[in-house]
Write an enzyme that holds these catalytic residues in place. Structure first.
Site, PDB file in Angstrom:
ATOM      1  N   TRP A 152       0.794  -1.225   0.000  1.00 33.95           N
ATOM      2  CA  TRP A 152       0.000   0.000   0.000  1.00 33.95           C
ATOM      3  C   TRP A 152       0.834   1.286   0.000  1.00 33.95           C
ATOM      4  O   TRP A 152       1.804   1.411   0.735  1.00 33.95           O
ATOM      5  CB  TRP A 152      -0.898  -0.010   1.247  1.00 33.95           C
ATOM      6  CG  TRP A 152      -1.658   1.263   1.440  1.00 33.95           C
ATOM      7  CD1 TRP A 152      -1.281   2.319   2.210  1.00 33.95           C
ATOM      8  CD2 TRP A 152      -2.910   1.620   0.853  1.00 33.95           C
ATOM      9  NE1 TRP A 152      -2.232   3.321   2.132  1.00 33.95           N
ATOM     10  CE2 TRP A 152      -3.245   2.903   1.308  1.00 33.95           C
ATOM     11  CE3 TRP A 152      -3.792   0.965  -0.025  1.00 33.95           C
ATOM     12  CZ2 TRP A 152      -4.427   3.558   0.927  1.00 33.95           C
ATOM     13  CZ3 TRP A 152      -4.961   1.611  -0.398  1.00 33.95           C
ATOM     14  CH2 TRP A 152      -5.267   2.891   0.073  1.00 33.95           C
ATOM     15  N   MET A 153       0.370   2.278  -0.783  1.00 30.11           N
ATOM     16  CA  MET A 153       0.937   3.635  -0.758  1.00 30.11           C
ATOM     17  C   MET A 153      -0.200   4.635  -0.620  1.00 30.11           C
ATOM     18  O   MET A 153      -1.194   4.540  -1.324  1.00 30.11           O
ATOM     19  CB  MET A 153       1.685   3.901  -2.069  1.00 30.11           C
ATOM     20  CG  MET A 153       2.002   5.359  -2.368  1.00 30.11           C
ATOM     21  SD  MET A 153       2.712   5.618  -4.033  1.00 30.11           S
ATOM     22  CE  MET A 153       4.456   5.510  -3.702  1.00 30.11           C
ATOM     23  N   ASN A 154      -0.060   5.619   0.306  1.00 34.74           N
ATOM     24  CA  ASN A 154      -0.913   6.806   0.195  1.00 34.74           C
ATOM     25  C   ASN A 154      -0.081   8.073   0.286  1.00 34.74           C
ATOM     26  O   ASN A 154       1.014   8.092  -0.295  1.00 34.74           O
ATOM     27  CB  ASN A 154      -2.185   6.747   1.046  1.00 34.74           C
ATOM     28  CG  ASN A 154      -2.054   6.683   2.543  1.00 34.74           C
ATOM     29  OD1 ASN A 154      -1.451   5.773   3.073  1.00 34.74           O
ATOM     30  ND2 ASN A 154      -2.644   7.625   3.244  1.00 34.74           N
ATOM     31  N   ASP A 155      -0.559   9.098   0.909  1.00 32.00           N
ATOM     32  CA  ASP A 155      -0.048  10.470   0.757  1.00 32.00           C
ATOM     33  C   ASP A 155       1.476  10.641   0.634  1.00 32.00           C
ATOM     34  O   ASP A 155       2.226  10.018   1.383  1.00 32.00           O
ATOM     35  CB  ASP A 155      -0.415  11.316   1.979  1.00 32.00           C
ATOM     36  CG  ASP A 155      -1.820  11.079   2.473  1.00 32.00           C
ATOM     37  OD1 ASP A 155      -2.575  10.351   1.832  1.00 32.00           O
ATOM     38  OD2 ASP A 155      -2.158  11.628   3.532  1.00 32.00           O
ATOM     39  N   GLN A 176       3.171   7.596   2.832  1.00 31.81           N
ATOM     40  CA  GLN A 176       2.408   6.712   3.701  1.00 31.81           C
ATOM     41  C   GLN A 176       2.414   5.314   3.083  1.00 31.81           C
ATOM     42  O   GLN A 176       2.099   5.135   1.901  1.00 31.81           O
ATOM     43  CB  GLN A 176       0.967   7.231   3.824  1.00 31.81           C
ATOM     44  CG  GLN A 176       0.867   8.592   4.480  1.00 31.81           C
ATOM     45  CD  GLN A 176       0.881   8.485   6.001  1.00 31.81           C
ATOM     46  OE1 GLN A 176      -0.106   8.153   6.620  1.00 31.81           O
ATOM     47  NE2 GLN A 176       2.039   8.766   6.595  1.00 31.81           N
ATOM     48  N   TRP A 213      -4.854  -0.299   3.209  1.00 33.53           N
ATOM     49  CA  TRP A 213      -4.452   0.705   4.185  1.00 33.53           C
ATOM     50  C   TRP A 213      -4.363   0.081   5.573  1.00 33.53           C
ATOM     51  O   TRP A 213      -5.181  -0.764   5.936  1.00 33.53           O
ATOM     52  CB  TRP A 213      -5.468   1.856   4.199  1.00 33.53           C
ATOM     53  CG  TRP A 213      -5.048   2.967   5.108  1.00 33.53           C
ATOM     54  CD1 TRP A 213      -4.263   4.026   4.779  1.00 33.53           C
ATOM     55  CD2 TRP A 213      -5.376   3.114   6.488  1.00 33.53           C
ATOM     56  NE1 TRP A 213      -4.080   4.829   5.884  1.00 33.53           N
ATOM     57  CE2 TRP A 213      -4.748   4.288   6.949  1.00 33.53           C
ATOM     58  CE3 TRP A 213      -6.112   2.362   7.403  1.00 33.53           C
ATOM     59  CZ2 TRP A 213      -4.847   4.739   8.262  1.00 33.53           C
ATOM     60  CZ3 TRP A 213      -6.220   2.801   8.719  1.00 33.53           C
ATOM     61  CH2 TRP A 213      -5.592   3.991   9.129  1.00 33.53           C
TER      62      TRP A 213
HETATM   63  C1  FRU Z   1      -5.101  11.341   3.821  1.00 31.53           C
HETATM   64  C2  FRU Z   1      -4.935  10.740   5.217  1.00 31.53           C
HETATM   65  C3  FRU Z   1      -4.317  11.737   6.173  1.00 31.53           C
HETATM   66  C4  FRU Z   1      -3.697  10.836   7.193  1.00 31.53           C
HETATM   67  C5  FRU Z   1      -3.203   9.696   6.353  1.00 31.53           C
HETATM   68  C6  FRU Z   1      -3.232   8.368   7.032  1.00 31.53           C
HETATM   69  O1  FRU Z   1      -5.141  10.360   2.827  1.00 31.53           O
HETATM   70  O2  FRU Z   1      -6.175  10.283   5.714  1.00 31.53           O
HETATM   71  O3  FRU Z   1      -5.215  12.668   6.710  1.00 31.53           O
HETATM   72  O4  FRU Z   1      -2.652  11.449   7.895  1.00 31.53           O
HETATM   73  O5  FRU Z   1      -4.025   9.650   5.220  1.00 31.53           O
HETATM   74  O6  FRU Z   1      -2.642   7.380   6.236  1.00 31.53           O
END
Ligand code: FRU
Length: 492
Positions: free
Chosen positions: A42-45, A61, A69
């Protein structure tokens, strides 16, 4: 075990899991090649964006343990040119009571040669955890070895709670820090009574932070929570980015152009503008580089589609932000370093698109390509025209970008992009000039569409069959005149 050791072990464990998982991962035809994406899982922000000691750092992230997630760490890539990214070891892992359920988003700043990162520590306060049983506080970690390894600050959390009555401790996150004059400032996202807010803090030493003010808040129509704020100056203006939750049924990030009065903590601003009109764009962050460019990277989420893949998410190509001539809207362009990837070039001038064109054009093909088409609106008489990409030979499968002359609308049509997608959306463009310029970046499953040299941009994921690699130019009736068409294959 001491704190430093615990953190090192948590990182080693995550790295080992990632490396073992990579050995079993099967190649995937949809994995982006020149867009930053996770090694696996997984990858986010984007987090902690900074040009530091001559290199660009992109933390992000990451769940090292799954393609979903959860268990959020900060993974790390760096680059010399914003295009070629090298993966480095995970930078932050949950290891303390205060971040045991995640090292959430944040930012970085250089101070006396060291790299300071600010992040939100997350704890689930009930077995359910999400969406509301959370304790979110702000923390600091410092690197003395060039941003590779971090020591969590001994007095964490540095901000335990928003002021009573102003924000909520369960939704209080995503610190973005910058320097102005003799002080450092931080914006944070929070909510109160289901209205999103951005809070401003100030510090004289990067360790102690005092609350200043609320600089933006939802009136109810702008969502119940503001995530990932970012504030920066372009020219005479302060731009505030926010990612409001609860405005529409797919992710939304946008901005205000305004002025921040640092003395009073008041931010006055104009209308909210959407940053990206595609389906898959969220939680962007910016940095300033040595050329004075304001560079933005956004996360491209898959919006819940798993598709049996061992990875999820990607980053946009870094984008340069400038203000338009009226100081009202951002102009958003991909970084020019992208040209380094160009290989085979096909160019046409003065093309007429009508029913006979397909035979006349040497076949355009590719899943890793850049296409820039400048339509001549004065000479075209078709009511509708456009480009079909990632298309099968007979266009049973395709992703379509269509322009309607009478309504001045651009439509992104993913209804035939892949099994299960039915997304179609139209945006009205600004006042039409003599040309419509469509600039497309295609990377296996990632599509970025820049319109009229940065007036608008649309990002989306599509998951076509491997053989769907054709481009078609079409008109619905009449002819479309193209002043120039440039097509490049891209190679990393
Ligand atoms: C946005 C978010 C941020 C939080 C992070 C958690 O995508 O919800 O607000 O810090 O992702 O992974």
């Amino acid at each position: 075990m001491n704190q430093v050791r615990k953190h090192i072990e948590a990182i080693q464990q995550a790295e080992q899991f990632v490396n073992e998982s990579l050995q079993h991962a099967v190649p995937d035809v949809h994995k982006p090649s020149y867009h930053a994406s996770p090694r696996i899982h997984w990858m986010n922000d984007p987090n902690g964006l900074i040009q530091y000691r001559g290199e660009y750092h992109l933390y992000y992230q990451h769940n090292p343990y799954s393609e979903e997630w959860g268990n959020i760490h900060w993974a790390h890539k760096k680059s010399k040119d914003l295009i070629h990214w090298e993966e480095l070891p995970i930078a932050l892992a949950p290891s303390e009571w205060y971040d045991k359920d995640g090292c959430f988003s944040g930012s970085s700043i250089e101070h006396e040669g060291k790299l300071y990162v600010y992040y939100t520590s997350n704890v689930f306060t009930s077995p359910q955890g999400l969406p509301d049983d959370l304790l979110q506080q702000q923390c600091l970690a410092i690197s003395e070895d060039g941003g590779i390894s971090f020591t969590k600050y001994e007095n964490n959390p540095i901000i335990e709670a928003p002021p009573a009555g102003i924000g909520q401790n369960n939704h209080f996150r995503d610190p973005k820090v910058w320097k102005h004059g003799d002080h450092w400032y931080m914006v944070l996202g929070t909510k109160k009574d289901d209205k999103g807010k951005v809070l401003l803090y100030r510090s004289h030493n990067l360790l102690e932070w005092e609350y200043v003010s609320v600089i933006a808040q939802s009136d109810g129509s702008m969502g119940y929570m503001y995530e990932c704020p970012d504030l920066f100056r372009i020219g005479e203006y302060d731009i505030l980015l926010i990612s409001p939750e609860g405005v529409r049924d797919y992710p939304l990030s946008g901005y205000y152009v305004g002025k921040l009065d640092y003395e009073t903590g008041t931010y006055t601003h104009g209308a909210f503008h959407v940053l990206d009109d595609g389906f898959h764009f969220y939680a962007p962050q910016t940095m300033e580089d040595h050329l004075g460019r304001r560079v933005l990277i956004g996360w491209m989420p898959m919006n819940g589609r798993k598709l049996g893949k061992s990875w999820s998410g990607a980053m946009t190509i870094p984008r340069v932000l400038t203000l338009d001539e009226h100081n009202e809207r951002l102009i958003i362009q991909p970084v020019e370093e992208l040209i380094k990837l160009r290989t085979q070039h096909i160019q046409h001038k003065q093309l007429i698109v009508d029913s006979s064109l397909e035979q006349a054009l040497p076949k355009l093909q590719g899943r890793r390509a850049e296409l820039k088409v400048a339509y001549n609106l004065t000479e075209s008489d078709a009511q509708e025209f456009g480009i079909s990409i990632l298309a099968s030979d007979q266009r049973e499968e395709e992703t379509v970008i269509r322009y309607s002359v009478s309504s001045n609308e651009l439509t992104l049509d993913c209804s035939k992009s892949y099994n299960g997608s039915d997304r179609v959306k139209s945006i009205t463009l600004g006042q039409a000039s003599d040309q419509l310029i469509l600039h497309l970046l295609i990377d296996h499953s990632v599509v970025e569409i820049y319109v009229n040299e940065g007036e608008r941009v649309l990002s989306c994921f599509v998951f076509p069959k491997e053989s769907s690699n054709h481009f078609h130019l079409f008109t619905s009736s009449g002819k479309a005149v193209i002043d120039s068409l440039d097509f490049w294959e891209l190679d990393v």
